[in-house]
Design an enzyme around this catalytic site. Structure first.
Site, PDB file in Angstrom:
ATOM      1  CB  SER A 144      -9.596  -0.449   1.562  1.00  0.00           C
ATOM      2  OG  SER A 144      -9.121  -0.028   0.327  1.00  0.00           O
TER       3      SER A 144
ATOM      4  CG  ASP B  45      -2.279   0.615   0.918  1.00  0.00           C
ATOM      5  OD1 ASP B  45      -2.326   1.857   0.902  1.00  0.00           O
ATOM      6  OD2 ASP B  45      -3.259  -0.106   0.685  1.00  0.00           O
TER       7      ASP B  45
ATOM      8  CG  HIS C 125      -5.569   2.730   2.085  1.00  0.00           C
ATOM      9  ND1 HIS C 125      -5.175   1.661   1.310  1.00  0.00           N
ATOM     10  CD2 HIS C 125      -6.900   2.641   2.188  1.00  0.00           C
ATOM     11  CE1 HIS C 125      -6.230   0.963   0.957  1.00  0.00           C
ATOM     12  NE2 HIS C 125      -7.299   1.536   1.473  1.00  0.00           N
TER      13      HIS C 125
END
EC number: 3.4.21.75
Length: 1679
Positions: free
Chosen positions: A637, A417, A456
């Site tokens: 996600s 990520d 994230h």
């Protein structure tokens, strides 16, 4: 009157005026009505349009002055009834006829349910498959299509692609460079195939505007199968100055080429051997144009096999884009007792105090989950998906896994990520630097930029492995797993970046979690590039020591754009676990994408403000307590990391799981029930529920670990490719049009690549259709399962093509591959299509196994009562396509190869499978079945089933050839056509071409039915068709003994024995060796080499070098970290450590501490001291006092708290912190006050790091090897490079221990030394034990044999063996028989006897069977036929009537069309008429079958597949509907004169009362009264007779009168202030009529009765005319 005139003054009009009404049917509207059954509309006109049209007509009838009421009266009530019901009946009947006709047309193309000739079975001719067909399905078009479609000349030219290789008698060569030599239909097996990465993309676009597809000569291929489809470059790609190159010659050659052309070699790309990244400073870093000059320079080098200039890729994180929603609020959701509240301060920390400050809100209320609060972590209560907080108390069922002790320990997960925050307090303890890297910054620290946009990856990491039982945030699903992160999305992304991330340390990382992908905009079709593809394949073949890396992927967030995850090449891959999302309530979230590649689901966010999101850690560089946690992680996600955590728990329960095992566990244990509130669930062919939204359901952690404990690795994966269907087919542009085509496949039956149990199915499609977003694509399996490969994408309006795109479906898991597969391409979009599309090519690729994949551990099955009957009590066992209806001895749970996945060699060879003929054919090429179809039964002839399974009648003729019985010795009992071995009907031994031989020649082998087949090209002699069955090798090849393959070079892990031209495996733990198995030249990952042997750690007196080798320390050192005498860590005996040196004697000012083996400093002022630290000599100006301590000269007269100042010559006070001192500073203390500790001449409150408390008041330094300690002998933390073991810091852990991030942890109990905690991570075994595939055993386990260098793996043919190769077997797997050391599968005429482990001959009447006796047949010897009711081969009954009465008759009723026993034909397979020499008939015979009467040919309905059963039910329902409507119509026709319906109000208004009439004046007057609407319909009960109307209606109206005329009339007018609540107006005529009939609305007769009265009904909006006897008229008013 309109609804809107509620208070206006409205004039009803003079009673004497007659409005003229026009019938619209007789006016202009008549032209628009084609028939009396309806207006100008389609049969499917919506109801709301019908109602609106009727209202318009009624309005026109009232106000159009062209037609009188008298004219309208000509249409009687009976005529209306007849017209209405006849039209309704006509429409219903017409619809049923169309539907039945459509099914008749459809069934020959799909299930062959309705057929009238044998030819229709094979050759589909119909509207759906004809390019010229239209959407008008009538009988004439059907006959026309049958007449115009020419028949196939032979079976080989069939329009339906049949994967049957009976006429393909040669093994085609496989091109080891590309796919040019690959035979259509070939299949490979992953466990031993070459992973050929040379794929050329030849599918270019129709126009440059659609997309620019890069032509590649070296793409990635997986056993000759490109799994990802054509990769593409964006229309306006941004090129960089980086070039990826493949130079097999190695790094040195790469450096030479780079230097030659001005490039800089940035090194190898990830773990991809011989792939390098070049950079050129004279090329623009970002350009819209590629650098052809530099590309040409690299291509000119012969050593460069492949190159690609890198371009940027658009990759998006898959968190929820809530900021685009107007209802989104970035507030934190806080928990209160009984509900949730919205916190107006988003930065409020998560504490009880903050929760109590929030006000209660009734908006969001969920059940209290306080009973699940087992963790003290403050955010655990918000982790509803872990603590039963979903609807109905559901969650991911992680609790049972935790209760078993599985927390992810020993499993490594990496988040690909934007990086992770390594120092986050809830992650730091589990952070693993070896699973992390910063690709964007090219360093080892994956910490992202702290700019608010890179949270994230950290959030995803917290879901997996947030530390439990602390005061930070929540807990991870696998809270003891090691977590790492790759920073790759925080900068430019290209193919190199993705490949580096996907191939990062694959031997260390177990699970890769990715929550990103191409744009989810509903129009993109994109996937991984060539390097990323290679990284995927390298991961599943070489990762985790050959067991395969596990890739977990988020399915996508394009739901609001109606995107499809089948257009995402990452989630559409067989290598990824594609995970979808479900809301807290168990419904589909708004962002979810539907597709057929989704495997399972976890919980995630839902609608903002209604469903809760995911709670996890958050990125904050400052580590502010109110910013390091969040409850707002969203999208798929958040789902993928939850799945990765659950997979980590399963992997801890069984570390031997392969990447395919993990997918099986997910499929078998996922639960549909929690998500069944959402529609869309379907049963597949093995009765397993699936959904395009949720895959196989909600993942279940408890069930996964339970099944993982029992799981044994699945058999090797087989890949079976069908032939390509390259016939162009037109896709009609009309809305709703469907192109249907099908393909008959056999699943590569009879070859080593056979697929009987499906896993993944790919449908590779090339088509052109604009816009392609209109298309919906469906694939239907032979077992009736329909999977939608592509849903309509309304935003995909720019592109028009799919170029060899592999649409993946997991919905056929466990089904069989054999049978008919149907592809449907539907134009389901509303956008206009200007021209038809073209389906150019499609092909099916099947992935699966040939044997039962689910085989649980036998010891558990035998010891556990609940598992002893797996089929009945084990919840994880499901019926499969191949074992439904089979006996118990087939497809059992026995593990044939427990170690099939330990050795998985990539780039070794490319398999060239071939398909044997299913039965021996005659030497002249004629099929024996056709040659002897007319013969007598096998019983009458008395023949036995030979190896060829043939029987022939003595007088049978084959054409003009007579069969003789005085034949060559090589002919069997079937006879011959003449003398010599070439004239045999069938052979007694083997057949080579057209000759019968006693043995097969070199370079060939006898197949299952006795035909000599050629060996693989690399084999000189062989035991089978594959490249892994070589016994000896062809010239210029080396024999890899244990694998039985022949290669030109020995692979890694082998050395070449040039004397006998073989490749000998190295000893265990050697990655490569030379001249001898024990002479290692490199070691496996995590091992080090010392003196050409591999160890888990360097021995004593050695240190590890940068190239993972051990070098000797200096002679003075016991342990060290370098080669010199200044790199010592510990010393040999009689030497003492001092400043990284080992000295015999300590320097001045130090003494030798024999306990610490260190040189320790003397007390201050001492020049020399003894071994116990007592001063023996002082420095200058210092004096030795009576306590043997050195003091400053002159200080004898000073007090204890003073010191003598030689400058001032007097005593001065010590520093306030000192008890006694020898100087004025706080660093001159010699003793301290109470409660203070003396540390290096300072008085402190507590010892700092590196010191420990000794003697109550002294801080002594730890050993020089310790960085922290609690005593001299008890270290708590070690210096860099040392390992902590039981309080001691060592350079290496002791035997039986391994290094776990600086701490020595125990090995598995059977290991002597190891590299990790798992059973299969042993490096050395105890004395007398054997090492096999990383495990230690007292003896070599099953599947291995003992060699001089440990246990070596048997050949895959063997169950057990005593040497290498296929001829050294000592026992065989099930369904194979041992014959001279070779395990051979049973012949087609044999069955496997489990008691004797041998192959035994079937009964004489059986051609193939599954057991002994005549009731175990699977196929029959002609002319017998299989009766599936008892699996017996019987002949056809001559007297069908007698056979029906006599149940014991050994015969069956045969089908006149197929020649088989009735109700025995297999669904989904083709049928042929016995005796037919061709599978097809001419068009004349087909056309003639339509014109035959019923006596000439039977029209048969066969319920042999799900579709045919549905067809029969549908036909029966239609017939029943027609019958019911016929009866209803007859009854209504008879009683039409007496029926009144709600929609037609025939009302004869009765006189109100005689008394009232008498009170009226005799002169003609008019009266009006208003009837109030009280919500009733006074005729809803139905008026059955005129008498009831006369008797009841008047009374009812009297009760509802609210207004009567009072006073005199005013010119025959009256005014109404409001029409509200007025239901009707009644007009009464009293006295003789005074007006003329032609001008009156009402005509009163002499008795005062109404003659013709018009009623306007507000409820029905229809006007009716009363009978002349009526005295009152009602006109309803619309209020």
């Amino acid at each position: 009157m309109s609804n809107t005139t509620r208070s206006s003054r409205v004039t009803i009009g003079r009673i004497g005026t007659t409005p003229q009404i026009t019938d619209p049917w007789s006016s202009g509207l008549e032209k628009q009505r084609p028939s009396r059954c309806g207006g100008p509309k389609s049969l499917a006109e919506p109801t709301y349009r019908k109602i609106g049209r009727r209202k318009m007509m009624l309005h026109m009838r009232v106000h159009d002055p062209g037609t009188t009421v008298t004219q309208r009266a000509k249409e009687t009530a009976t005529a209306k009834l007849n017209r209405i019901y006849l039209c309704t009946f006509n429409r219903m009947a017409q619809s049923c006829i169309y539907f039945v006709l459509f099914l008749v047309i459809l069934s020959p193309n799909t299930s062959c349910a309705l057929r009238s000739s044998a030819g229709e079975t094979q050759n589909y001719v119909g509207i759906l498959s004809n390019d010229s067909a239209t959407t008008t399905y009538d009988v004439s078009s059907l006959h026309s299509s049958r007449r115009t479609n020419p028949p196939s000349s032979s079976s080989s030219s069939s329009s339906n692609v049949d994967v049957d290789y009976r006429n393909d008698r040669e093994l085609h060569k496989v091109d080891l460079v590309g796919l040019g030599g690959e035979r259509a239909g070939q299949a490979e097996t992953i466990s031993g195939g070459k992973y050929d990465y040379n794929y050329e993309n030849t599918h270019t676009n129709a126009s440059a505007k659609d997309e620019i597809v890069e032509r590649q000569s070296n793409s990635l291929d997986f056993d000759g199968v490109d799994m990802f489809g054509a990769f593409s470059i964006p229309e306006e790609a941004i090129y960089t100055n980086e070039f990826a190159v493949n130079i097999p010659a190695g790094k040195q050659m790469a450096d030479v080429i780079a230097t030659k052309h001005g490039f800089i070699n940035r090194g190898q790309i990830g773990s991809l051997d011989n792939y390098y990244l070049f950079q050129h400073h004279h090329v623009s870093k970002r350009s819209l144009r590629s650098s052809r000059k530099h590309q040409g320079a690299l291509k000119s080098e012969n050593e460069v096999k492949w190159m690609q200039q890198q371009h940027e890729k658009v990759r998006r994180k898959r968190d929820g884009p809530y900021q685009d929603l107007p209802t989104y609020s970035p507030y934190n959701l806080l928990r209160q007792h009984g509900g949730y509240v919205v916190d107006p301060n988003p930065h409020l920390s998560f504490s009880p105090e903050s929760i109590s400050l929030a006000s209660h809100s009734q908006r969001m209320e969920y059940r209290d989950v306080s009973s699940h609060f087992i963790f003290p972590d403050p955010l655990f209560k918000e982790q509803w998906y872990l603590n039963g907080g979903a609807k109905d108390g559901l969650d991911m069922n992680v609790g049972p896994a935790w209760q078993k002790g599985y927390t992810g320990k020993g499993v490594v997960v990496s988040i690909l990520d934007d990086g992770i925050q390594t120092n986050h307090p809830d992650l730091a303890q589990n952070y693993d630097p070896e699973a992390s890297f910063d690709i964007n910054g090219n360093d080892s620290d994956p910490t992202p930029q702290d700019n608010g946009d890179n949270k994230h990856g950290t959030r995803c990491a917290g879901e997996v492995a947030a530390v439990a039982f602390n005061n930070f945030c929540g807990v991870g699903v696998a809270y003891n797993a090691s977590i790492g992160g790759v920073r790759m999305l925080d900068g430019k992304v290209n193919d190199v970046v993705e490949a580096q991330a996907l191939s990062l340390n694959p031997s260390h990382i177990d699970i890769y979690s990715a929550s990103w992908g191409p744009e989810d905009d509903g129009s993109t079709v994109d996937g991984p590039g060539p390097l990323a593809r290679r990284a995927f394949i390298y991961g599943v073949t070489s990762g985790r020591q050959g067991k395969g890396s596990i890739f977990v992927w988020a399915s996508g967030n394009g739901g609001r754009y109606t995107d499809s995850c089948n257009c995402d090449g990452y989630t559409n891959s067989i290598f990824t676990l594609s995970i979808s999302s479900a809301t807290q309530a168990g419904f589909k979230p708004w962002y979810l994408e539907e597709c057929s590649s989704t495997l399972a689901t976890t919980y995630s966010s839902g609608t903002p403000g209604h469903d809760k999101s995911v709670a996890t850690v958050d990125m904050d560089g400052s580590l502010r307590p109110d910013h390091i946690c969040t409850v707002e992680h969203t999208g798929t996600s958040a789902s993928a990391p939850l799945a990765a955590g659950i997979c980590a728990l399963a992997l801890e329960a069984n570390p031997e799981l392969t990447w395919r095992d993990m997918q099986y566990l997910v499929v078998y244990t996922s639960r549909p029930a929690p998500l069944e509130k959402e529609n869309g669930w379907t049963l597949n062919g093995v009765k397993r529920k699936y959904s395009h939204k949720f895959g196989y359901g909600l993942m279940d952690a408890g069930a996964m670990v339970s099944l993982a404990e029992q799981w044994t690795s699945v058999p090797p994966q087989h890949i079976c490719k069908s032939r390509e269907n390259n016939e162009d087919r037109k896709i009609d542009g009309a809305y709703g049009s469907t192109l249907s085509t099908h393909m008959d496949v056999n699943g590569c039956a009879g070859t080593i690549n056979e697929v009987r149990y499906l896993e993944h199915v790919q449908c590779r499609i090339t088509l052109r259709f604009f816009p392609r977003g209109n298309l919906r694509i469906l694939l239907t399996s032979p077992m009736g399962t329909t999977s939608t490969l592509l849903f309509e994408r309304p935003r995909d309006i720019v592109k028009s093509n799919f170029d060899d795109w592999p649409f993946l479906s997991v919905h056929f898991w466990g089904e069989k591959a054999e049978g008919r597969w149907t592809l449907q391409v539907i134009n389901g979009g509303r956008r206009r299509v200007n021209q038809p599309g073209i389906l150019s090519k499609w092909q099916l690729i099947f992935y699966g196994t040939s044997t039962q994949p689910m085989r649980l551990k036998s010891e558990l099955l035998n010891s556990s009562p609940q598992l002893r009957s797996p089929s009945s009590s084990n919840p994880f066992l499901f019926p499969s396509a191949s074992n439904i209806g089979q006996p118990a001895n087939e497809g059992g749970n026995f593990n044939t190869d427990s170690f099939a996945s330990y050795l998985n060699y990539q780039n070794i060879f490319s398999s060239a499978g071939s398909d044997p003929e299913p039965a021996t054919a005659t030497l002249d090429g004629q099929n024996v079945t056709a040659a002897i179809a007319g013969g007598s039964s096998a019983e009458s002839l008395g023949f036995t089933a030979s190896a060829a399974q043939l029987v022939a009648a003595p007088e049978t003729r084959d054409g003009d050839k007579k069969i003789l019985h005085s034949c060559d010795a090589e002919c069997d009992s079937s006879g011959c056509y003449g003398r010599g071995p070439t004239q045999c009907v069938a052979c007694s031994h083997y057949r080579l071409d057209n000759t019968c031989v006693s043995r097969c020649p070199p370079r060939s082998f006898p197949n299952q039915v006795g035909i000599c087949w050629p060996c693989h090209d690399t084999c000189e002699t062989c035991a089978g068709a594959g490249p892994d069955s070589c016994l000896t090798c062809a010239p210029a090849h080396l024999h890899v003994i244990d694998l039985a393959v022949c290669l030109q070079f020995c692979p890694d892990g082998y050395f070449e024995n040039s004397r006998n031209r073989t490749c000998v495996p190295c000893e265990p733990n050697c990655a490569s060796c030379q001249d001898h198995p024990e002479y290692c030249t490199s070691c496996d990952h995590h091992l080090v080499m010392h003196e050409h042997k591999c160890y888990s750690a360097c021995p004593l007196d050695t240190y590890e070098t940068e190239d993972n080798k051990c070098a000797f320390c200096h002679s003075t050192c016991a342990t060290c970290n370098g080669p010199t005498d200044q790199d010592c860590i510990t010393c040999r005996s009689s030497r003492y450590a001092w400043q990284n040196k080992c000295l015999i004697s300590c320097p001045d000012g130090f003494y030798a501490d024999k306990k610490r083996l260190e040189c320790m400093p003397c007390q201050e002022g001492c020049k020399t001291c003894t071994s116990n630290g007592v001063c023996s000599e002082c420095l200058q100006n210092w004096t030795l006092n009576k306590r043997d301590k050195c003091i400053v000269s002159g200080s004898e007269g000073c007090s204890e708290s003073e010191f003598y100042s030689q400058v001032e010559g007097q005593c001065r006070p010590c520093h306030a912190s000192c008890g006694s001192c020898n100087g004025p500073a706080d660093t001159s203390c010699t003793s301290c006050p109470p409660n203070r500790l003396l540390e290096q001449s300072r008085c402190v409150s507590g010892c700092r790091e590196g010191f420990f408390v000794e003697a109550g008041s002294l801080c002594s330094p730890c050993l020089h090897t310790c960085s922290q300690c609690v005593s001299r002998t008890n270290c708590s933390n070690c210096s860099k490079g040392l390992e902590l073991q039981n309080g001691e810091c060592r350079t290496t852990c002791a035997d039986g221990y391994y290094s776990d991030r600086g701490i020595c942890a125990k090995c598995y109990l059977s290991c002597h030394t190891c590299s990790g905690p798992r059973r299969n991570q042993c490096v050395q075994c105890p004395a007398g034990w054997q090492l096999a595939a990383g495990e230690c055993h007292p003896e070599c386990p099953e599947g291995f044999y003992k060699s001089d260098f440990g246990c070596q793996k048997c050949h895959h043919y063997c169950k057990t063996c005593n040497d290498a190769g296929p001829l050294a077997c000592t026992s065989c797997p099930p369904h194979s028989m041992l014959d001279g050391g070779l395990c051979m599968e049973c012949l087609s005429s044999q069955y496997y006897d489990t008691t004797s482990a041998t192959c035994k001959t079937c009964h004489d009447s059986c051609r193939s069977c599954f057991g002994p006796g005549q009731f175990s047949c699977k196929g029959c010897v002609p002319p017998l036929h299989l009766d599936q009711l008892n699996s017996q081969c019987v002949s056809c009954c001559q007297n069908q009537t007698l056979a029906e009465k006599t149940s014991s008759a050994a015969c069956c009723n045969c089908d006149g069309e197929t020649g088989e026993c009735k109700a025995t034909s297999t669904g989904g397979k083709r049928r042929t008429v016995v005796g037919s020499g061709s599978a097809y008939k001419s068009s004349e015979s087909k056309h003639g079958s339509f014109e035959n009467d019923g006596n000439a040919r039977e029209f048969v309905l066969r319920l042999d597949s799900p579709l045919t059963a549905i067809t029969a039910i549908a036909v029966a329902i239609c017939l029943l509907i027609i019958t019911i409507f016929s009866i209803i119509f007859a009854v209504l026709q008879r009683n039409s004169n007496h029926v009144s319906r709600n929609s037609v109000r025939y009302r004869k208004i009765a006189n109100t009362s005689s008394g009232r009439r008498k009170n009226l004046s005799a002169k003609p007057t008019s009266d009006a009264r208003f009837i109030f609407n009280i919500g009733e319909d006074d005729d809803t009960d139905g008026d059955n007779s005129d008498d009831e109307l006369d008797g009841n209606v008047g009374t009812d109206i009297n009760n509802r009168i609210v207004y009567d005329r009072k006073g005199n009339d005013h010119g025959h007018e009256f005014y109404i202030e409001s029409t509200n609540d007025i239901d009707a107006i009644e007009f009464h005529c009293n006295g003789a009529g005074a007006q003329k009939a032609e001008t009156q609305l009402q005509r009163c007769n002499a008795n005062g009765d109404d003659d013709d009265i018009l009623h306007y009904d507000r409820h029905t909006n229809a006007e009716r005319k009363n009978h002349p006897s009526s005295t009152t008229s009602r006109t309803n008013i619309r209020s």
